[in-house]
Design a protein around this motif. Sequence first.
Motif, short mmCIF file in Angstrom:
data_model
loop_
_atom_site.label_atom_id
_atom_site.label_comp_id
_atom_site.label_asym_id
_atom_site.label_seq_id
_atom_site.Cartn_x
_atom_site.Cartn_y
_atom_site.Cartn_z
N ALA A 113 40.39 41.03 34.89
CA ALA A 113 41.53 40.41 36.29
C ALA A 113 40.82 41.03 37.92
O ALA A 113 40.69 40.71 38.14
CB ALA A 113 42.70 40.46 35.99
N TRP A 119 38.79 40.12 40.59
CA TRP A 119 39.66 39.35 41.16
C TRP A 119 39.63 39.13 42.65
O TRP A 119 40.58 37.87 42.77
CB TRP A 119 41.05 40.31 41.78
CG TRP A 119 40.40 41.44 42.79
CD1 TRP A 119 39.58 43.07 41.68
CD2 TRP A 119 40.29 41.45 44.11
NE1 TRP A 119 38.99 43.41 43.39
CE2 TRP A 119 39.31 42.42 44.05
CE3 TRP A 119 40.95 41.06 44.73
CZ2 TRP A 119 39.26 43.10 46.16
CZ3 TRP A 119 40.78 41.04 45.79
CH2 TRP A 119 40.58 42.67 46.70
N ASN A 170 47.09 40.70 40.33
CA ASN A 170 46.02 39.86 40.79
C ASN A 170 46.24 38.52 41.11
O ASN A 170 46.78 37.96 39.55
CB ASN A 170 44.57 40.77 40.02
CG ASN A 170 44.50 41.75 39.62
OD1 ASN A 170 44.96 42.45 41.23
ND2 ASN A 170 43.32 41.87 39.34
N ASN A 199 42.74 36.11 47.74
CA ASN A 199 42.48 37.14 46.45
C ASN A 199 42.93 37.58 46.86
O ASN A 199 42.89 38.38 47.66
CB ASN A 199 40.84 37.09 46.65
CG ASN A 199 39.92 35.78 46.01
OD1 ASN A 199 40.85 35.09 45.52
ND2 ASN A 199 38.76 35.77 46.29
N ARG A 238 44.97 42.04 44.83
CA ARG A 238 44.70 42.83 44.04
C ARG A 238 45.59 43.24 43.88
O ARG A 238 45.98 44.34 45.36
CB ARG A 238 43.11 43.11 43.83
CG ARG A 238 43.16 45.19 42.91
CD ARG A 238 42.16 45.08 42.51
NE ARG A 238 41.87 46.48 41.82
CZ ARG A 238 42.47 47.68 41.87
NH1 ARG A 238 42.44 48.45 43.65
NH2 ARG A 238 41.89 48.43 41.37
#
Length: 295
Positions: A147, A151, A263, A268, A270
């Motif tokens: 992950a 990410w 995530n 996208n 995180r």
Amino acid sequence: MVWGDQLKSFWKEQATCLLNGTDHSRIGTRPSEEEEAVNRYRIQSQNRGASVIRIKNKGILLGKKTVSTSQLYEYLLHQQFLIKQGEKLYQEERLEKRLAKMVEGELILDRSAEIEGGTLLVAEGKGSGDARLKGSYYDRLSALKYAERWWDDANPSYQSFDVDCTNYISQCLHAGKAPMRGYPDRTKGWWMKGNNWSYSWTVAHALRWHLSSSKNGLRAREVANPDDLIPGDIICYDFDGDGYWQHTTFVVDNDEKGYPLVNAHTTNSRMRYWAYEDSTAWTPEIKYKFFHIED
């Protein structure tokens, strides 16, 4: 109490030992081998003219279990050592899986998972064999590493999509060795093989219902609250509250109050706060489902 509160003072004690060169020993919390290793590290640093000038410790919860009045925790300790050697300044980092035991909120044991084969044995009388944090087929650490690695990028080993959130989650679960089933029927199970995959692999709505109903292969248990989740777990989102689930995220950490940080793909993200109130898709009617992946 947030699970790591008691451990923070323990990590601080280790940092004090390395920074100041003082002895430290908390009876019952650390085996003598680890005490000796800390002292060897300090002496080695002195002998090569290096000194640790700052230490940052962070714990990531991997698993937890309650046995009678005891709480058992398996966690990943991420340590960052800022080291000065002459004119050179650099950072050393370590990731160590550890096991801790608390009784009525008091930390009584904390040690490396490498000791005694990676299990925490607790003398609870009969049935003590159940009081272990065991390895299992779902490898949370490998899922977390994946992950974090992917990410903000697409793994070329997999198909990528414009709406990629659930595909990314499935890849994380696959990296954690979650077992597949259902091939070649795309409407059944959770699987990916070659250039073919189940709907649950790529569609948020399908994965949400698979997690609710699966009795073998990839399985999950629905929990009531977000702070019941640990890294490696899943959150599903119905932004409009109309029964169609549109998004999936992967829990990678918890904030200071114990709530998930996630995530995600498509946008996208995180270490994003789990509630997604900053998303343009958010509405007051939003619904969530919280799934603990079964070990």
